[in-house]
Write a protein that holds these residues in place. Structure first.
Motif, PDB file in Angstrom:
ATOM      1  N   ALA A   1       0.835  -1.207   0.000  1.00  0.00           N
ATOM      2  CA  ALA A   1       0.000   0.000   0.000  1.00  0.00           C
ATOM      3  C   ALA A   1       0.866   1.253   0.000  1.00  0.00           C
ATOM      4  N   TYR A   2       1.928   1.237   0.790  1.00  0.00           N
ATOM      5  CA  TYR A   2       2.799   2.409   0.829  1.00  0.00           C
ATOM      6  C   TYR A   2       3.489   2.617  -0.518  1.00  0.00           C
ATOM      7  N   ALA A   3       3.874   1.520  -1.188  1.00  0.00           N
ATOM      8  CA  ALA A   3       4.494   1.648  -2.502  1.00  0.00           C
ATOM      9  C   ALA A   3       3.528   2.281  -3.495  1.00  0.00           C
ATOM     10  N   GLU A   4       2.242   1.939  -3.427  1.00  0.00           N
ATOM     11  CA  GLU A   4       1.244   2.537  -4.316  1.00  0.00           C
ATOM     12  C   GLU A   4       1.162   4.056  -4.115  1.00  0.00           C
ATOM     13  N   ILE A   5       1.236   4.498  -2.875  1.00  0.00           N
ATOM     14  CA  ILE A   5       1.149   5.933  -2.579  1.00  0.00           C
ATOM     15  C   ILE A   5       2.448   6.636  -2.942  1.00  0.00           C
ATOM     16  N   SER A   6       3.565   6.097  -2.476  1.00  0.00           N
ATOM     17  CA  SER A   6       4.844   6.800  -2.621  1.00  0.00           C
ATOM     18  C   SER A   6       5.323   6.819  -4.070  1.00  0.00           C
ATOM     19  N   ARG A   7       5.061   5.782  -4.838  1.00  0.00           N
ATOM     20  CA  ARG A   7       5.510   5.774  -6.236  1.00  0.00           C
ATOM     21  C   ARG A   7       4.743   6.791  -7.070  1.00  0.00           C
ATOM     22  N   CYS A   8       3.439   6.916  -6.822  1.00  0.00           N
ATOM     23  CA  CYS A   8       2.690   7.961  -7.522  1.00  0.00           C
ATOM     24  C   CYS A   8       3.166   9.340  -7.079  1.00  0.00           C
ATOM     25  N   ALA A   9       3.459   9.488  -5.789  1.00  0.00           N
ATOM     26  CA  ALA A   9       3.970  10.769  -5.295  1.00  0.00           C
ATOM     27  C   ALA A   9       5.255  11.158  -6.009  1.00  0.00           C
ATOM     28  N   GLU A  10       6.131  10.187  -6.248  1.00  0.00           N
ATOM     29  CA  GLU A  10       7.386  10.485  -6.940  1.00  0.00           C
ATOM     30  C   GLU A  10       7.151  10.865  -8.396  1.00  0.00           C
ATOM     31  N   ARG A  11       6.171  10.234  -9.047  1.00  0.00           N
ATOM     32  CA  ARG A  11       5.839  10.640 -10.414  1.00  0.00           C
ATOM     33  C   ARG A  11       5.399  12.103 -10.438  1.00  0.00           C
ATOM     34  N   LEU A  12       4.546  12.464  -9.500  1.00  0.00           N
ATOM     35  CA  LEU A  12       4.078  13.846  -9.436  1.00  0.00           C
ATOM     36  C   LEU A  12       5.233  14.802  -9.160  1.00  0.00           C
ATOM     37  N   ARG A  13       6.131  14.401  -8.262  1.00  0.00           N
ATOM     38  CA  ARG A  13       7.263  15.275  -7.948  1.00  0.00           C
ATOM     39  C   ARG A  13       8.149  15.477  -9.176  1.00  0.00           C
ATOM     40  N   THR A  14       8.390  14.411  -9.924  1.00  0.00           N
ATOM     41  CA  THR A  14       9.217  14.505 -11.132  1.00  0.00           C
ATOM     42  C   THR A  14       8.588  15.450 -12.155  1.00  0.00           C
ATOM     43  N   LEU A  15       7.280  15.342 -12.329  1.00  0.00           N
ATOM     44  CA  LEU A  15       6.601  16.104 -13.367  1.00  0.00           C
ATOM     45  C   LEU A  15       6.274  17.530 -12.958  1.00  0.00           C
ATOM     46  N   THR A  16       6.058  17.766 -11.673  1.00  0.00           N
ATOM     47  CA  THR A  16       5.517  19.062 -11.240  1.00  0.00           C
ATOM     48  C   THR A  16       6.310  19.759 -10.155  1.00  0.00           C
ATOM     49  N   GLY A  17       7.217  19.051  -9.501  1.00  0.00           N
ATOM     50  CA  GLY A  17       7.997  19.681  -8.444  1.00  0.00           C
ATOM     51  C   GLY A  17       7.481  19.432  -7.051  1.00  0.00           C
ATOM     52  N   THR A  18       6.253  18.912  -6.895  1.00  0.00           N
ATOM     53  CA  THR A  18       5.734  18.542  -5.576  1.00  0.00           C
ATOM     54  C   THR A  18       4.990  17.219  -5.702  1.00  0.00           C
ATOM     55  N   ILE A  19       4.596  16.656  -4.560  1.00  0.00           N
ATOM     56  CA  ILE A  19       3.859  15.390  -4.567  1.00  0.00           C
ATOM     57  C   ILE A  19       2.362  15.603  -4.755  1.00  0.00           C
ATOM     58  N   GLY A  20       1.946  16.839  -5.006  1.00  0.00           N
ATOM     59  CA  GLY A  20       0.541  17.118  -5.249  1.00  0.00           C
ATOM     60  C   GLY A  20      -0.191  17.523  -3.987  1.00  0.00           C
ATOM     61  N   SER A  21      -1.379  18.066  -4.182  1.00  0.00           N
ATOM     62  CA  SER A  21      -2.120  18.663  -3.073  1.00  0.00           C
ATOM     63  C   SER A  21      -2.825  17.653  -2.183  1.00  0.00           C
ATOM     64  N   TRP A  22      -3.253  16.533  -2.764  1.00  0.00           N
ATOM     65  CA  TRP A  22      -4.115  15.606  -2.042  1.00  0.00           C
ATOM     66  C   TRP A  22      -3.763  14.167  -2.378  1.00  0.00           C
ATOM     67  N   PHE A  23      -4.116  13.262  -1.466  1.00  0.00           N
ATOM     68  CA  PHE A  23      -4.108  11.831  -1.741  1.00  0.00           C
ATOM     69  C   PHE A  23      -5.527  11.293  -1.589  1.00  0.00           C
TER      70      PHE A  23
END
Length: 273
Positions: free
Chosen positions: A160-182
């Motif tokens: 479950a943590y991998a599902e959250i953290s891997r998407c967060a890293e994609r957002l960080r790569t593309l936008t500079g942050t992990i995004g506003s919400w989960f």
């Protein structure tokens, strides 16, 4: 909106369906305005970044940066709706599907002066990295809806943590942050475990909703419109999906119905802060 505009949007969505290009957003689960500005930020609220990209289409530097995770003192860890005494609602979209359909929907929202929140699935961002920039450049909000859209509440902690953290890293790569919400995948509410894992990944809140449009089952645009407008209230957070033609067709009458009630469609951060 003119009848020509409406027909144009519907043609884009119908074309995507005809070619088999639409991917579903969330599988149905049983419970399954302008952007907010930061002081000193440019008018868009997001700094610019170079347009160069590495092979594969992923930017070599962040695109327009998303807002960092939203923290709202006094609000619960799991947020289902905003203040009931205001005049705003948040339309939130689970992010997956053909980019033509997603773009048509964003265009329609922008023509009406609405701003939405897109909770993107990580593997969709891998396939369609330019959509992160398109969402943010439209003044909308971007967040995390897990990497592969698995039933996150049924997964063991490490998966479950991998599902959250891997998407967060994609957002960080593309936008500079992990995004506003989960937002958890295939669930309206997160379990206590998933809530703790989301906070570990950097999200102070889990974003739920109080209105399910049921659009993922493709009931048709009139049914989606009725479901939303029958249930929406001031402060509501509405769950919708990008990858469904019926949702594109339903959006204009939904926005018209909100306007007649004196309600505005804003980002979730604007709704709750």
């Amino acid at each position: 909106m003119t009848s020509l505009d409406r027909r144009s949007v519907l043609r884009v969505a119908a074309s995507a369906v005809a070619t088999g290009a639409l991917g579903s957003g969330c599988a149905p689960a049983g419970t399954d305005s302008p952007a907010v500005r930061t002081p000193g930020a440019p008018r868009s609220g997001r700094p610019s970044a170079p347009d160069s990209a590495r092979p594969g289409g992923v930017p070599s530097a962040p695109a327009h940066a998303a807002r960092p995770p939203t923290r709202v003192p006094g609000m619960p860890v799991q947020i289902e709706h905003g203040p009931r005494d205001g005049h705003a609602v948040a339309l939130t979209f689970h992010g997956r599907g053909d980019p033509r359909t997603a773009t048509a929907l964003l265009d329609e929202a922008e023509r009406a002066g609405a701003r939405v929140t897109v909770l993107a699935i990580g593997d969709w961002l891998d396939e369609q990295p330019a959509m992160a920039r398109r969402i943010l450049d439209g003044g909308h909000e971007l967040g995390n809806h897990t990497m592969h859209h698995r039933n996150i509440c049924a997964l063991p902690a490490d998966a479950a943590y991998a599902e959250i953290s891997r998407c967060a890293e994609r957002l960080r790569t593309l936008t500079g942050t992990i995004g506003s919400w989960f937002r958890p995948s295939q669930a309206q509410r997160a379990t206590d475990l998933v809530t703790r894992l989301a906070r570990k990944a950097g999200y102070p809140h889990v974003l739920s909703y109080d209105v399910d449009s049921l659009d993922a089952s493709d009931p048709g645009a009139p049914a989606v419109r009725r479901t939303v407008l029958d249930r929406v209230r001031p402060g509501s957070i509405v769950s919708l999906h990008l990858g469904h033609a019926g949702t594109v067709a339903a959006l204009p009458p939904i926005l018209d119905g909100l306007h007649r009630r004196g309600l505005r469609a804003v980002t979730t951060t604007e709704l709750v802060t």
